[in-house]
Each structure stands twice: as C-alpha cells, then as structure tokens.
Design a protein around this motif. Structure first.
Motif, PDB file in Angstrom:
ATOM      1  N   LEU A  82      32.836  36.335  33.757  1.00  0.00           N
ATOM      2  CA  LEU A  82      33.540  36.624  35.168  1.00  0.00           C
ATOM      3  C   LEU A  82      32.425  37.392  36.100  1.00  0.00           C
ATOM      4  CD1 LEU A  82      36.483  38.638  33.673  1.00  0.00           C
ATOM      5  CD2 LEU A  82      36.601  36.287  34.441  1.00  0.00           C
ATOM      6  N   ARG A 111      38.652  40.156  39.898  1.00  0.00           N
ATOM      7  CA  ARG A 111      39.086  39.241  39.016  1.00  0.00           C
ATOM      8  C   ARG A 111      40.252  39.217  38.482  1.00  0.00           C
ATOM      9  NH1 ARG A 111      34.727  39.117  41.075  1.00  0.00           N
ATOM     10  NH2 ARG A 111      32.549  38.606  40.562  1.00  0.00           N
ATOM     11  N   HIS A 156      41.088  32.983  36.293  1.00  0.00           N
ATOM     12  CA  HIS A 156      40.587  32.726  35.041  1.00  0.00           C
ATOM     13  C   HIS A 156      41.743  32.774  33.964  1.00  0.00           C
ATOM     14  CE1 HIS A 156      36.441  32.880  36.211  1.00  0.00           C
ATOM     15  NE2 HIS A 156      36.868  34.125  36.911  1.00  0.00           N
ATOM     16  N   SER A 204      45.761  33.435  38.856  1.00  0.00           N
ATOM     17  CA  SER A 204      44.535  34.093  38.100  1.00  0.00           C
ATOM     18  C   SER A 204      43.507  32.798  38.476  1.00  0.00           C
ATOM     19  CB  SER A 204      44.886  34.120  36.776  1.00  0.00           C
ATOM     20  OG  SER A 204      45.783  34.758  36.188  1.00  0.00           O
ATOM     21  N   VAL A 262      42.781  37.502  35.622  1.00  0.00           N
ATOM     22  CA  VAL A 262      42.746  36.688  34.190  1.00  0.00           C
ATOM     23  C   VAL A 262      44.170  36.725  33.626  1.00  0.00           C
ATOM     24  CG1 VAL A 262      41.727  36.519  32.194  1.00  0.00           C
ATOM     25  CG2 VAL A 262      40.370  37.308  33.979  1.00  0.00           C
TER      26      VAL A 262
END
Ligand code: ATP
Ligand code: MG
Length: 312
Positions: free
Chosen positions: A304, A2, A175, A173, A4
């Motif tokens: 997430l 993930r 997020h 990204s 961010v």
C-alpha cells in the motif's frame, strides 16, 4: 488515505480477526486507522466495544445501519458522525497512532433488501444507471469527506456475502484483501469472487463512462491477494495437506497469494473481543503468530506504500 476491503464470501475464514489485528498493528506503528464494520454479525464492533457500551451509547444512533437507512445512504446522517474512538485499545497503543471504529448493527441484515428495492425503483434507463452509481458509490463518496483525510488507513470488514452493502465497500476501496483457509471449500470460490469483483468494476465504469456524471469517477480496486489464515504448521512448514491447496491457488488461480501466512493459534484468538484489545497487541513479540502478523503487516503496508511510521 488507503482504503482496503477485507472480503471473502466464505464465512469463518478470519476476515474480522485480520481486520482487527492488522488495524491494531498499524495503529501501534503510529498510523491513524479507521475500521468499518459492514457485517451485521457485528463481530468487529464487539472486538472493541463491550455489549454495555454498545447498547448504552452506540446502538440507537451511531451505527452504520442508521447511515445506510432511508432513501439514499448518508442523506440523514453523516458518516463522520459515526467514527468512535474505543478506549481500551487506544490506551494499549501507547504512541501517536489512533484506532477508530465505525460500528455495525444486527439490523444491517435488512439493509441489503432495502437497497435492492431502491435500486429497482427507477424504470428509465438513465435513471436506473444513475441510481446504480449513487447507491454503489455511496460509501466511496462519504469517505471522500475531508474528515477522513486524517486517516492513513481504512480497513473495511465485509460480511461473508456479495450483497449490495459489500459492493459499496468494493467500490469505496483501492485495494481488496482476501483471507482464506487452506482447504478445498475455501479455495474453491476464489476465482469466482475475483470474477464477480471484476464484473462489478466493469459495470460501474461502463455506467460512469456512459453517463459522464461528475459525481462519479471510474474505479479500479486492486486485489492485494489471498492471505492464508489458520494454517497448521509442522516443523516450520505448512502441513502437506494444506500446502496442496496453497499451491493450487498459486499455480492455477488468477489471484495472487501473499507470502505471509497466519498460523492456527486458538491460544491467541479464542478469547477474541473479550478484552477490547486485539490479541496481537497483548501477546509476546517472540510468539510465532505475532511474528507472522508483523510480517503480514510489513507485506500489506509495503504494497500500500504506507510507511511503518505512518508517514505516507
Ligand atoms: N489464526 C487463528 N488461529 C485460531 N483461531 C482463529 C485464527 N483466526 C481466526 N480465528 C478464529 O476463527 C473464528 C473465525 O474467525 P473470524 O471471525 O475472524 O472469521 P470471519 O471470516 O470474519 O467470519 P465471518 O465470515 O463469520 O464474519 C473466530 O472464532 C476466530 O477467533
Ligand atoms: Mg467476520
């Protein structure tokens, strides 16, 4: 993995502190974490490396500045060659997690202008769109390299601006996390910031759809929300003057507010960087701010869908 982006145009709202400490908590919980410093101020870099370490072994060949330089970011040097494992924080993890860092450089300040010049250098419509996608999508494509599959979480600490380097972080990204102080000036620009992110996303996706390019896919970064930092707590509550601004954002802004808030605690954060170990790894579990950071980590990693054990 993930990815961010931690961003806000506003300076001094706690972006770097949040990135360093959230990353360290994730690594302590067993995750493999990569932190990328995209700010020429290099505060995140110096939260993990000493000035001597940086000058002797990093500055000349191993920073994100070298990666962004040239005709097209990443053409001369691979992003994976820049991942460094700072010793002090990793020794303090005492588990299976790991925390790596891609270092910044004060010279990154000139890169936005260089990139803007590259962007303007192509006059045909198709060529300009392709250049736009290649430049804005450069970090995203680099992070798609197999090397980065080893990471559970990538946190990108952005500079307090909306220049091209910051835009490459947004495109890269899934997020976006927005730290803010609970005051007038910090909350004023939040809708504007979210609006600018949406405009970037629209433009990127319009060009992707128009060009039908294999090299790029549409983006859809989700705003995780605003994290209020450095709040003043009295009798277990955010003080009234600040609560007004929190509610103003909750009620009137397009952007959501995370439940967790981080209190102002100069005792914990004023020596930031000196030890090479983020404050939340060294502090006592019973300290209020440690509990708040742990709650924030639960909230963010939950959003997430990252499990605390790092098995995502
Ligand atoms: N919860 C906190 N309590 C007390 N001080 C804090 C807290 N969070 C951050 N600080 C301090 O506030 C200052 C600004 O924080 P930080 O550098 O994280 O902000 P920033 O948004 O990254 O700033 P910039 O926009 O300049 O990159 C630093 O001196 C930091 O140590
Ligand atoms: Mg910063």
């Amino acid at each position: 993995m993930r990815t961010v982006a931690v961003m806000n145009y506003k300076g001094g709202v706690g972006k770097t502190t949040l990135t360093a400490n959230l990353g360290a908590i994730a690594a302590r919980r067993g995750m493999r974490v990569l932190l990328i410093d995209l700010d020429p101020q290099t505060n995140l870099t110096f939260s993990f490396f000493s000035i001597d370490e940086w000058q002797d072994a990093i500055k000349d060949s191993c920073t994100i500045k070298q990666w962004y330089e040239g005709d097209m970011p990443g053409r001369d040097i691979s992003l994976s060659d820049l991942t460094l494992t700072p010793e002090r924080v990793n020794r303090a993890l005492r588990g299976t997690g790991r925390l790596d860092v891609i270092s910044s450089h004060l010279g990154l300040i000139d890169i936005d202008l260089q990139l803007a010049a590259l962007l303007g250098g192509n006059t045909t419509l198709g060529g300009a769109q392709r250049k736009f996608l290649d430049l804005h999508g450069c970090l995203r494509r680099a992070l798609e390299d197999d090397h980065f599959d080893q990471y559970d979480l990538v946190l990108i600490d952005c500079a307090p601006n909306f220049g091209l380097v910051t835009k490459t972080a947004i495109v890269a990204s899934q997020h976006i996390l927005v730290p803010a102080k609970a005051d007038y000036l910090s909350t004023l620009g939040l809708d504007y910031l979210v609006g600018n992110c949406a405009m970037l996303v629209d433009q990127f996706n319009e060009f992707v759809n128009h060009r039908g390019l294999d090299a790029h896919r549409p983006i859809d970064p989700a705003i995780l929300g605003v994290v209020f930092t450095m709040v003043q707590i009295y009798s277990q509550q955010v003080i009234g003057a600040q609560q007004t601004y929190v509610e103003e954002v909750e009620v009137n802004s397009q952007v959501s507010v995370l439940k967790s808030k981080i209190r102002n605690s100069p005792r914990h954060f004023s020596g930031a960087g000196e030890s090479g170990i983020p404050a939340m790894l060294g502090a006592r579990d019973e300290d209020d701010v440690v509990k708040e950071f742990a709650a924030l980590a639960d909230e963010v990693f939950g959003a997430l869908a990252l499990s605390p054990a790092g098995e995502s």
